[in-house]
Scaffold this motif. Structure first.
Motif, PDB file in Angstrom:
ATOM      1  N   LEU A 245       0.808  -1.221   0.000  1.00  0.00           N
ATOM      2  CA  LEU A 245       0.000   0.000   0.000  1.00  0.00           C
ATOM      3  C   LEU A 245       0.838   1.267   0.000  1.00  0.00           C
ATOM      4  CD1 LEU A 245      -2.711  -1.167   2.537  1.00  0.00           C
ATOM      5  CD2 LEU A 245      -3.013  -0.810   0.089  1.00  0.00           C
ATOM      6  N   ILE A 246       2.048   1.200   0.519  1.00  0.00           N
ATOM      7  CA  ILE A 246       2.938   2.365   0.516  1.00  0.00           C
ATOM      8  C   ILE A 246       4.330   1.916   0.084  1.00  0.00           C
ATOM      9  CG2 ILE A 246       1.621   3.507   2.352  1.00  0.00           C
ATOM     10  CD1 ILE A 246       3.884   2.820   4.282  1.00  0.00           C
ATOM     11  N   ARG A 247       5.142   2.896  -0.327  1.00  0.00           N
ATOM     12  CA  ARG A 247       6.519   2.610  -0.743  1.00  0.00           C
ATOM     13  C   ARG A 247       7.459   3.635  -0.111  1.00  0.00           C
ATOM     14  NH1 ARG A 247       5.587   1.568  -7.254  1.00  0.00           N
ATOM     15  NH2 ARG A 247       4.429  -0.408  -7.042  1.00  0.00           N
ATOM     16  N   ALA A 248       8.624   3.149   0.286  1.00  0.00           N
ATOM     17  CA  ALA A 248       9.633   4.040   0.857  1.00  0.00           C
ATOM     18  C   ALA A 248      10.523   4.597  -0.254  1.00  0.00           C
ATOM     19  CB  ALA A 248      10.481   3.290   1.874  1.00  0.00           C
ATOM     20  N   ARG A 249      10.814   5.910  -0.173  1.00  0.00           N
ATOM     21  CA  ARG A 249      11.772   6.529  -1.083  1.00  0.00           C
ATOM     22  C   ARG A 249      12.920   7.071  -0.257  1.00  0.00           C
ATOM     23  NH1 ARG A 249       7.838  10.269  -4.911  1.00  0.00           N
ATOM     24  NH2 ARG A 249       6.460   8.586  -5.661  1.00  0.00           N
ATOM     25  N   GLU A 250      14.126   6.736  -0.687  1.00  0.00           N
ATOM     26  CA  GLU A 250      15.308   7.126   0.068  1.00  0.00           C
ATOM     27  C   GLU A 250      15.353   8.637   0.283  1.00  0.00           C
ATOM     28  OE1 GLU A 250      20.110   6.181   0.050  1.00  0.00           O
ATOM     29  OE2 GLU A 250      18.840   5.566  -1.627  1.00  0.00           O
ATOM     30  N   ARG A 251      15.502   9.037   1.521  1.00  0.00           N
ATOM     31  CA  ARG A 251      15.611  10.436   1.968  1.00  0.00           C
ATOM     32  C   ARG A 251      14.333  11.250   1.726  1.00  0.00           C
ATOM     33  NH1 ARG A 251      20.653   9.729  -0.615  1.00  0.00           N
ATOM     34  NH2 ARG A 251      22.394   9.592   0.854  1.00  0.00           N
ATOM     35  N   SER A 252      13.258  10.582   1.334  1.00  0.00           N
ATOM     36  CA  SER A 252      12.030  11.331   1.043  1.00  0.00           C
ATOM     37  C   SER A 252      10.841  10.885   1.878  1.00  0.00           C
ATOM     38  CB  SER A 252      11.661  11.177  -0.446  1.00  0.00           C
ATOM     39  OG  SER A 252      12.687  11.691  -1.262  1.00  0.00           O
ATOM     40  N   GLY A 253      10.924   9.727   2.557  1.00  0.00           N
ATOM     41  CA  GLY A 253       9.815   9.245   3.361  1.00  0.00           C
ATOM     42  C   GLY A 253       8.994   8.192   2.645  1.00  0.00           C
ATOM     43  N   TYR A 254       7.755   8.071   3.063  1.00  0.00           N
ATOM     44  CA  TYR A 254       6.850   7.055   2.516  1.00  0.00           C
ATOM     45  C   TYR A 254       5.783   7.705   1.656  1.00  0.00           C
ATOM     46  CZ  TYR A 254       8.846   3.588   5.707  1.00  0.00           C
ATOM     47  OH  TYR A 254       9.701   2.734   6.358  1.00  0.00           O
ATOM     48  N   PHE A 255       5.423   7.004   0.552  1.00  0.00           N
ATOM     49  CA  PHE A 255       4.428   7.510  -0.381  1.00  0.00           C
ATOM     50  C   PHE A 255       3.392   6.421  -0.644  1.00  0.00           C
ATOM     51  CE2 PHE A 255       8.008  10.188  -0.903  1.00  0.00           C
ATOM     52  CZ  PHE A 255       7.524  11.427  -1.314  1.00  0.00           C
ATOM     53  N   VAL A 256       2.151   6.854  -0.921  1.00  0.00           N
ATOM     54  CA  VAL A 256       1.087   5.905  -1.236  1.00  0.00           C
ATOM     55  C   VAL A 256       1.390   5.255  -2.581  1.00  0.00           C
ATOM     56  CG1 VAL A 256      -1.387   5.594  -1.616  1.00  0.00           C
ATOM     57  CG2 VAL A 256      -0.574   7.283   0.053  1.00  0.00           C
ATOM     58  N   ALA A 257       1.345   3.936  -2.621  1.00  0.00           N
ATOM     59  CA  ALA A 257       1.648   3.198  -3.845  1.00  0.00           C
ATOM     60  C   ALA A 257       0.509   3.343  -4.853  1.00  0.00           C
ATOM     61  CB  ALA A 257       1.865   1.720  -3.516  1.00  0.00           C
ATOM     62  N   PRO A 258       0.806   3.141  -6.130  1.00  0.00           N
ATOM     63  CA  PRO A 258      -0.274   3.121  -7.135  1.00  0.00           C
ATOM     64  C   PRO A 258      -1.321   2.079  -6.769  1.00  0.00           C
ATOM     65  CG  PRO A 258       1.880   3.119  -8.186  1.00  0.00           C
ATOM     66  CD  PRO A 258       2.131   2.917  -6.724  1.00  0.00           C
ATOM     67  N   ALA A 259      -2.531   2.300  -7.224  1.00  0.00           N
ATOM     68  CA  ALA A 259      -3.621   1.369  -6.917  1.00  0.00           C
ATOM     69  C   ALA A 259      -3.243  -0.045  -7.347  1.00  0.00           C
ATOM     70  CB  ALA A 259      -4.898   1.799  -7.624  1.00  0.00           C
ATOM     71  N   GLN A 260      -3.519  -1.008  -6.465  1.00  0.00           N
ATOM     72  CA  GLN A 260      -3.162  -2.390  -6.760  1.00  0.00           C
ATOM     73  C   GLN A 260      -4.070  -2.969  -7.840  1.00  0.00           C
ATOM     74  OE1 GLN A 260      -3.280  -4.652  -3.173  1.00  0.00           O
ATOM     75  NE2 GLN A 260      -1.843  -3.354  -2.099  1.00  0.00           N
ATOM     76  N   LYS A 261      -3.456  -3.694  -8.743  1.00  0.00           N
ATOM     77  CA  LYS A 261      -4.229  -4.397  -9.754  1.00  0.00           C
ATOM     78  C   LYS A 261      -4.561  -5.788  -9.231  1.00  0.00           C
ATOM     79  CE  LYS A 261      -4.050  -6.160 -14.498  1.00  0.00           C
ATOM     80  NZ  LYS A 261      -3.183  -6.450 -15.644  1.00  0.00           N
ATOM     81  N   LEU A 262      -5.832  -6.056  -9.049  1.00  0.00           N
ATOM     82  CA  LEU A 262      -6.272  -7.350  -8.567  1.00  0.00           C
ATOM     83  C   LEU A 262      -7.277  -7.933  -9.548  1.00  0.00           C
ATOM     84  CD1 LEU A 262      -6.858  -6.529  -4.799  1.00  0.00           C
ATOM     85  CD2 LEU A 262      -4.922  -7.738  -5.768  1.00  0.00           C
ATOM     86  N   PRO A 263      -7.301  -9.254  -9.692  1.00  0.00           N
ATOM     87  CA  PRO A 263      -8.314  -9.850 -10.570  1.00  0.00           C
ATOM     88  C   PRO A 263      -9.698  -9.665  -9.975  1.00  0.00           C
ATOM     89  CG  PRO A 263      -7.132 -11.561  -9.349  1.00  0.00           C
ATOM     90  CD  PRO A 263      -6.434 -10.257  -9.043  1.00  0.00           C
ATOM     91  N   GLY A 264     -10.703  -9.553 -10.828  1.00  0.00           N
ATOM     92  CA  GLY A 264     -12.074  -9.463 -10.348  1.00  0.00           C
ATOM     93  C   GLY A 264     -12.502 -10.765  -9.695  1.00  0.00           C
ATOM     94  N   GLU A 265     -13.591 -10.705  -8.936  1.00  0.00           N
ATOM     95  CA  GLU A 265     -14.092 -11.890  -8.252  1.00  0.00           C
ATOM     96  C   GLU A 265     -15.051 -12.678  -9.143  1.00  0.00           C
ATOM     97  OE1 GLU A 265     -14.628 -11.712  -3.747  1.00  0.00           O
ATOM     98  OE2 GLU A 265     -15.299  -9.743  -4.391  1.00  0.00           O
ATOM     99  N   PRO A 266     -15.039 -14.010  -9.036  1.00  0.00           N
ATOM    100  CA  PRO A 266     -16.049 -14.801  -9.761  1.00  0.00           C
ATOM    101  C   PRO A 266     -17.450 -14.372  -9.341  1.00  0.00           C
ATOM    102  CG  PRO A 266     -14.338 -16.224  -8.839  1.00  0.00           C
ATOM    103  CD  PRO A 266     -14.114 -14.856  -8.271  1.00  0.00           C
ATOM    104  N   ALA A 267     -18.354 -14.260 -10.292  1.00  0.00           N
ATOM    105  CA  ALA A 267     -19.668 -13.675  -9.997  1.00  0.00           C
ATOM    106  C   ALA A 267     -20.800 -14.691  -9.999  1.00  0.00           C
ATOM    107  CB  ALA A 267     -19.975 -12.580 -11.023  1.00  0.00           C
ATOM    108  N   ARG A 268     -20.553 -15.911 -10.455  1.00  0.00           N
ATOM    109  CA  ARG A 268     -21.652 -16.858 -10.640  1.00  0.00           C
ATOM    110  C   ARG A 268     -21.550 -18.029  -9.677  1.00  0.00           C
ATOM    111  NH1 ARG A 268     -20.572 -19.419 -15.472  1.00  0.00           N
ATOM    112  NH2 ARG A 268     -18.439 -18.691 -15.277  1.00  0.00           N
ATOM    113  N   ALA A 269     -22.724 -18.540  -9.276  1.00  0.00           N
ATOM    114  CA  ALA A 269     -22.752 -19.791  -8.527  1.00  0.00           C
ATOM    115  C   ALA A 269     -22.524 -20.951  -9.481  1.00  0.00           C
ATOM    116  CB  ALA A 269     -24.093 -19.952  -7.815  1.00  0.00           C
ATOM    117  N   SER A 270     -22.020 -22.060  -8.960  1.00  0.00           N
ATOM    118  CA  SER A 270     -21.849 -23.259  -9.782  1.00  0.00           C
ATOM    119  C   SER A 270     -23.215 -23.821 -10.162  1.00  0.00           C
ATOM    120  CB  SER A 270     -21.047 -24.307  -8.996  1.00  0.00           C
ATOM    121  OG  SER A 270     -21.733 -24.656  -7.799  1.00  0.00           O
TER     122      SER A 270
END
Length: 485
Positions: free
Chosen positions: A55-80
């Motif tokens: 969720l965050i990334r450290a940059r040398e001598r600059s502190g912590y920054f919010v990371a780019p939005a995570q790419k996650l696969p969508g959730e299955p939507a149907r019942a079997s």
């Protein structure tokens, strides 16, 4: 939840709701320490945790920054949508082939049914075993042989009580792992030829157990997020008159589904109306990622029809093979089955676990284990999103350590398994989880292993092999004249 975990959760919420945006600098460690009234060390631990979650990334001598939005696969939507017939089973050969291949080749730990052994407090367990062995009294060997160690059963009853369940220690029967508990319950309420309701997909161990006993499986439609469809369940009961129902209502294997309390209550009420026993497989309940352990279906049982089975194999000590069952009204039948099967369960292992539960810091271990599993789930899901084909979906369980991945139609997970296994990359292909070989384009991935090169390279290899499946399929169609340039 520790102070730093609480701080990390607050900051994670601010990131996910957009208060802290991608690319923005996080509040400095000193500012956060002053504003929240916590130590610098607490803030650093919270930031390290957010960094591990991507969720965050450290940059040398600059502190912590919010990371780019995570790419996650969508959730299955149907019942079997399984067949409505009661089917005989012939699954063991396929399951055993895959399990044997995974035992030899699975370098990345994706195929295992157990969490990574590096997650367990093995030195502390060894110490507990030494203490228990020294304190073993001769009379215990016979007195505790079939129901199990009185002290371990007391400790299990205490944990039930802490979750609001009134389970007496005398109802608890200690077994050789949860699978023995589940099989004892099956033996207590079924005979060869009977029908048993199962989820679809279902844990392959359940399929093997039904096959070994000559039982017929009635598959019921199951949603990846909500669990079993209750209307389909009632229709199956009315048509097939099953003698039992085997289900996982909390972090179901392989989907990871968590049924909400209302649906668990409705399930128990439905089975009570038709007097169908529920064999509840609840081995993942301690591995939740929320603030509170989900209540099992057993919590809503008022007539003793729920036979609650669990173990320490997924949460603490796989090699000890110690499980238990609280079988409700069937305690006499299960006790007799246990006595005739093998008399009892290893007493030194039971006493060691009782010692650990009393003095070893089980809940502290569980908190650490849950944090690692939650972080590793996010890491594996991101890798799947990067490497797998467009249109791939994956569940996002709130606990456990299994990810159910659904590839677009046309991909073959079983073929992929045989291609990848010689390279040291295994997983559990979808057809293992269905008596009728459904879910050909699905797989279960274990994300409990440490996020290292083996896992990253393993997912990358699977992605490349899936690309080759597309190319080979196109070539076959062109060769058959089904495509033109």
């Amino acid at each position: 939840m520790t102070l730093y975990e609480s701080l990390a959760s607050d900051l994670e919420l601010s990131i996910r709701n957009g208060t802290l945006r991608a690319g923005e600098r996080m509040p400095s460690v000193r500012y956060t320490s002053r504003s929240r009234g916590v130590s610098l060390s607490t803030v650093y631990q919270a930031y390290y945790l957010l960094e591990a979650r991507g969720l965050i990334r450290a940059r040398e001598r600059s502190g912590y920054f919010v990371a780019p939005a995570q790419k996650l696969p969508g959730e299955p939507a149907r019942a079997s949508r399984p067949t409505s017939e009661a089917v005989s089973l012939d699954v063991s050969d396929l399951i055993l082939q895959i399990l044997e291949g995974a035992r030899v080749h699975d370098d990345a730990w994706f195929a295992s049914a157990f969490p990574s052994p590096h997650l367990f407090p093995l030195p502390r367990l060894a110490q507990a075993l030494q203490v228990a062995s020294r304190s073993l009294r001769p009379e215990q060997i016979l007195h505790d042989i079939t129901p199990g160690s009185a002290e371990l059963r007391r400790q299990i009853a205490i944990r039930y009580g802490a979750d609001g369940l009134a389970v007496d220690a005398d109802e608890v029967i200690v077994t050789n792992g949860a699978l023995e508990a589940l099989n004892l319950c099956l033996d207590a309420v079924t005979r060869p030829g009977d029908a048993v309701v199962i989820e679809c997909p279902s844990f392959y161990g359940a399929l093997q157990s039904l096959e070994a006993r000559g039982l017929r499986a009635v598959q019921v439609a199951t949603h990846p997020r909500d669990g079993v469809e209750l209307d389909a369940m009632e229709a199956a009961i009315l048509r097939h008159r099953p003698k039992a129902c085997w289900m996982m209502t909390t972090f179901q294997n392989p989907l990871g589904t968590l049924m909400n309390p209302e649906r668990k209550q409705a399930l128990v009420d439905l089975l009570d109306r038709h007097q169908v026993p529920l064999i509840e497989d609840d081995v993942y309940a301690e591995l939740y990622f929320t603030d509170q352990r989900p209540a099992p279906a057993k919590a809503y049982d008022r007539s003793g029809l729920v036979m609650h089975c669990s173990s320490f194999s997924k949460s603490l000590a796989p090699g000890f093979r110690v499980g238990w069952v609280a079988p409700g009204r069937f305690v006499s039948e299960v006790t007799r089955k246990k006595l005739s099967l093998n008399l009892g369960t290893s007493l030194p292992a039971q006493l060691a676990l009782a010692e650990y539960l009393a003095h070893g810091g089980f809940d502290k271990h569980l908190r650490q284990m849950r944090t690692k599993l939650k972080n590793r789930q996010a890491t594996l899901a991101q890798a799947v999103a990067r490497q797998f084909p467009e249109g791939t979906t994956a569940t996002q369980p709130q606990g456990g350590y299994q990810l159910w991945v659904e590839l677009p139609e046309g991909y073959d997970a079983l073929e992929l398994y045989w291609q990848a296994a010689p390279h040291g990359v295994c997983f559990a292909p979808g057809p293992m989880f269905s008596p009728t070989r459904l879910f050909r384009n699905c797989m279960r991935l274990n994300y409990s292993g440490e996020c290292g090169p083996e896992q990253e390279q393993g997912i990358e290899l699977l992605g490349k092999l899936l690309q080759e499946q597309v190319a080979q399929g196109r070539s076959r169609r062109e060769g058959a004249g089904l495509e033109t340039a």
